[in-house]
Design a protein around this motif. Structure first.
Motif, PDB file in Angstrom:
ATOM      1  N   ARG A  48     -17.619 -54.822  13.896  1.00  0.00           N
ATOM      2  CA  ARG A  48     -16.649 -55.542  15.120  1.00  0.00           C
ATOM      3  C   ARG A  48     -17.599 -56.725  15.445  1.00  0.00           C
ATOM      4  NH1 ARG A  48     -16.145 -51.246  19.541  1.00  0.00           N
ATOM      5  NH2 ARG A  48     -15.057 -52.964  20.562  1.00  0.00           N
ATOM      6  N   LEU A  49     -19.031 -56.440  15.303  1.00  0.00           N
ATOM      7  CA  LEU A  49     -19.807 -57.573  15.914  1.00  0.00           C
ATOM      8  C   LEU A  49     -19.774 -58.942  14.953  1.00  0.00           C
ATOM      9  CD1 LEU A  49     -21.793 -58.323  18.123  1.00  0.00           C
ATOM     10  CD2 LEU A  49     -23.666 -57.197  16.841  1.00  0.00           C
ATOM     11  N   ARG A  50     -19.159 -59.917  15.256  1.00  0.00           N
ATOM     12  CA  ARG A  50     -19.010 -61.174  14.238  1.00  0.00           C
ATOM     13  C   ARG A  50     -19.899 -62.181  14.469  1.00  0.00           C
ATOM     14  NH1 ARG A  50     -12.851 -62.588  14.880  1.00  0.00           N
ATOM     15  NH2 ARG A  50     -13.394 -62.903  17.150  1.00  0.00           N
ATOM     16  N   ILE A  51     -20.810 -61.794  13.572  1.00  0.00           N
ATOM     17  CA  ILE A  51     -22.300 -62.706  13.621  1.00  0.00           C
ATOM     18  C   ILE A  51     -22.076 -63.602  12.323  1.00  0.00           C
ATOM     19  CG2 ILE A  51     -24.729 -62.970  13.915  1.00  0.00           C
ATOM     20  CD1 ILE A  51     -25.058 -60.546  15.371  1.00  0.00           C
ATOM     21  N   TYR A  52     -22.419 -64.830  12.329  1.00  0.00           N
ATOM     22  CA  TYR A  52     -22.444 -65.392  11.221  1.00  0.00           C
ATOM     23  C   TYR A  52     -23.822 -66.461  11.072  1.00  0.00           C
ATOM     24  CZ  TYR A  52     -20.887 -69.915  13.477  1.00  0.00           C
ATOM     25  OH  TYR A  52     -20.743 -71.123  14.167  1.00  0.00           O
ATOM     26  N   LYS A  53     -24.486 -66.898   9.878  1.00  0.00           N
ATOM     27  CA  LYS A  53     -25.320 -67.678   9.883  1.00  0.00           C
ATOM     28  C   LYS A  53     -25.116 -68.603   8.627  1.00  0.00           C
ATOM     29  CE  LYS A  53     -28.013 -64.628   6.970  1.00  0.00           C
ATOM     30  NZ  LYS A  53     -29.545 -64.075   6.712  1.00  0.00           N
ATOM     31  N   LEU A 107     -22.415 -59.174   8.136  1.00  0.00           N
ATOM     32  CA  LEU A 107     -23.574 -59.868   7.472  1.00  0.00           C
ATOM     33  C   LEU A 107     -25.015 -59.087   7.522  1.00  0.00           C
ATOM     34  CD1 LEU A 107     -23.556 -63.678   9.058  1.00  0.00           C
ATOM     35  CD2 LEU A 107     -23.203 -62.832   6.565  1.00  0.00           C
ATOM     36  N   LEU A 108     -25.019 -58.374   8.682  1.00  0.00           N
ATOM     37  CA  LEU A 108     -26.459 -57.807   9.021  1.00  0.00           C
ATOM     38  C   LEU A 108     -26.501 -56.666   8.006  1.00  0.00           C
ATOM     39  CD1 LEU A 108     -26.496 -58.243  12.778  1.00  0.00           C
ATOM     40  CD2 LEU A 108     -27.526 -59.626  10.996  1.00  0.00           C
ATOM     41  N   HIS A 109     -25.327 -56.021   7.700  1.00  0.00           N
ATOM     42  CA  HIS A 109     -25.754 -54.469   7.261  1.00  0.00           C
ATOM     43  C   HIS A 109     -24.789 -54.271   6.148  1.00  0.00           C
ATOM     44  CE1 HIS A 109     -27.846 -53.205  10.606  1.00  0.00           C
ATOM     45  NE2 HIS A 109     -27.076 -53.913  11.271  1.00  0.00           N
TER      46      HIS A 109
END
Length: 607
Positions: free
Chosen positions: A455-460, A564-566
């Motif tokens: 649910r935590l939408r982080i991009y890089k 992305l993170l996991h």
């Protein structure tokens, strides 16, 4: 506030946090204050002293007459006496945990400074904690007996000026400073010598008191600092009510033991009462359990506290911390009444212009009131970003952090969080408090990485070099060395292309089996036709992009829920740089790839 069931005596409880550097004399000062006051509870009741109801592991109290200004401001609640409860924190980790955990009920901070050594590292850290938790402060210059008698007054005045200079940029810039000698001759000296200046300090504390705002509403949260059993009665927990209230026959939960207990009796000031509320210091007798299982901890309304494996917090770097705050670094996280190691990941709002190279990324400045929401998309940061501009003189942009705890923690919602490097040398001249914030979202599921983090939408963005293979016709370019041959190029089909010379196009798909790809150029440059084929002096028409050249490409991410993170999914963000050919005088081309239908990406493209 307490009201005895028999005498109807009303006592106002006022909590003072005693902070200072190690060996500054905090404990000696607390003892001197309590013993100087004639109504000190532990002097009159040895049993309570032995059991730790009034004086135990860092807590002591004394009662004085109610000051005139409180009698006038009491409103409907008229009090007969004023009790000072001193919270003395002997160890630094204990200090942070205790003060943060009791932030809701610390009414005044007493900062103890060794008059000979002045402001030391932990003194500054205590001051920072005070700024986060306390509305008022008094500075006590202790150990004045160590100064030569003929230079004592001048040394005190000089140190007072230095203290005021240090406090100029804080919320305590006009706080009073007083000099005392809590234990003349040092810890080993005989108790026969009277402390110096303690009576004056008590009068100063009385002048600094005010009517604290106490709210009996809401869930109960009580910090327990001592626990013992009484045969035939039950187990007694002593501590301070941080929020809410309690009454006899209430059922309370002990989260550390995962049990609930019924309140049998309540005592305040050695007298039985029917209940207590926020700010009160109480002894609560509940049905029997082993007191060794709960030396310190919290008691609460059943089900009101959450046990978290990870959390999202707002974050602000503490200015005196010299190191960088790097993503994936581990910090000591103090939350609620616990301190635990956690891995930190920083993220912020998307950059102002996605067409800028990621290496030049500066988080978007915004109001500090920007709420966190799972509906927004966030930008991954390798470290905490400081203020804008070359001098970094502006305010820090709004940022958040994901904390992943090494062990689960139990804490209330929206509680204060402090990140520290407590493993740093305690004698080093460096602030160990790194950042502070508020807990915004907690993840209670042990498998939060799969169930909650998507649910935590982080991009890089990522950087990668590739080359132009060849120009096949006026509207088609073949590229190579940007994708691996096993990459599924269908994930990138349809991404929009904007060249720095003005052309637009899309990725049409792969070319062959080796990871090459085909770009369809649709737009026109300044010449009215694709500049990629514009005539350049000395170069035949159609080879402005010479085979082997490298083009800069930024591929913006899709807005699908980000794992992305996991999850280990490959990020859809790559960079493809162009170096101008020795035979070409044209400027480097820059491409930005995105989904043509992606509104968010259009915003990036046209800032």
């Amino acid at each position: 506030m307490s009201e005895s069931a028999d005498s109807r005596t009303k006592t106002l409880n006022f909590n003072i946090g005693v902070l200072g550097h190690v060996d500054s004399g905090k404990t000696s000062l607390a003892r001197a204050l309590s013993s100087t006051a004639s109504t000190a509870a532990f002097d009159k009741n040895p049993q309570s002293r032995e059991r730790g109801i009034t004086l135990d592991l860092g807590f002591s109290s004394f009662t004085v007459d109610l000051p005139d200004h409180l009698q006038a401001s009491g409103g409907q609640q008229q009090y007969d006496s004023l009790q000072f409860t001193l919270v003395d924190c002997p160890g630094h980790a204990s200090l942070i945990r205790t003060i943060i955990g009791g932030a809701q009920i610390i009414d005044l901070m007493m900062l103890v400074v060794d008059v000979v050594k002045g402001v030391q590292t932990q003194t500054a850290e205590c001051l920072l904690i005070g700024e986060l938790t306390c509305p008022r402060m008094v500075v006590v210059l202790n150990k004045t007996d160590l100064l030569p008698a003929n230079k004592r007054q001048s040394a005190i005045e000089k140190m007072t000026k230095r203290i005021h200079k240090t406090l100029e940029s804080t919320r305590f810039k006009e706080c009073p400073v007083i000099a005392v000698a809590a234990k003349p001759g040092g810890p080993e000296a005989a108790d026969s010598e009277e402390p110096h200046g303690v009576s004056e300090l008590i009068e100063l504390l009385k002048k600094q008191t005010y009517l604290p705002q106490r709210d009996p509403a809401g869930d109960l949260l009580m910090a327990v600092d001592h626990c013992f059993s009484i045969r035939g009665q039950g187990t007694v927990m002593t501590g301070t009510i941080l929020q809410g209230s309690l009454t006899i026959n209430d059922t309370v939960e002990i989260p550390a033991l995962k049990v609930t207990k019924k309140i049998k009796s309540v005592q305040m000031f050695r007298k039985p009462v029917s209940g207590a509320m926020q700010g009160d210091r109480v002894g609560v007798c509940v049905t029997q359990f082993d007191p060794k299982l709960l030396e310190r901890g919290v008691v609460c309304t059943p089900g009101s506290l959450r046990t978290l494996y990870a959390a999202v917090i707002s974050v602000r770097k503490i200015g005196y911390f010299k190191g960088s705050l790097a993503t994936r670094a581990k910090f000591h996280i103090t939350v609620g009444h616990e301190t635990v190691m956690a891995k930190v990941t920083f993220f912020g709002l998307p950059p102002l212009g996605a067409s800028e190279p990621p290496s030049d990324f500066k988080p978007q400045p915004c109001s500090l009131q920007t709420p966190f929401t799972f509906e927004r998309e966030y930008f991954y940061q390798d470290e905490y970003a400081t203020g804008q501009g070359e001098a970094s003189s502006g305010p820090d942009p709004e940022q958040w952090a994901l904390l992943e705890f090494e062990r689960p923690v139990t804490c209330p919602s929206l509680c204060l969080v402090i990140g520290s490097k407590l493993d740093t040398d305690i004698h080093a001249n460096a602030c160990r408090l790194a950042f502070q914030g508020r807990l915004l979202q907690g993840f209670e599921d042990k498998g939060y990485a799969e169930t909650a983090l998507p649910r935590l939408r982080i991009y890089k963005t990522k950087h990668k070099e590739g080359q132009v293979e060849r120009v096949t016709d006026e509207y088609t370019v073949i590229g190579r060395n940007l994708f691996k041959k096993e990459t599924n190029l269908q994930l990138f089909v349809g991404l929009k292309v904007v060249l720095s010379t003005g052309e637009t196009g899309v990725i049409e798909g792969g070319f062959g089996q080796s990871g090459k790809f085909k770009i369809r150029v649709q737009g026109c440059g300044k010449s009215g036709r694709p500049d990629i084929l514009s005539h350049i002096p000395g170069i035949p028409l159609g080879i402005a992009c010479v085979p082997g050249e490298v083009c800069s490409v930024f591929i913006l991410p899709s807005v699908a829920p980000n794992p992305l993170l996991h999850t280990g999914r490959e990020e859809k963000t790559k960079t493809f740089r162009k170096r101008t050919s020795p035979t070409s005088s044209s400027l480097p081309h820059t491409c930005i790839y995105s989904k043509a239908s992606d509104t968010l990406t259009h915003t990036h493209l046209h800032v």
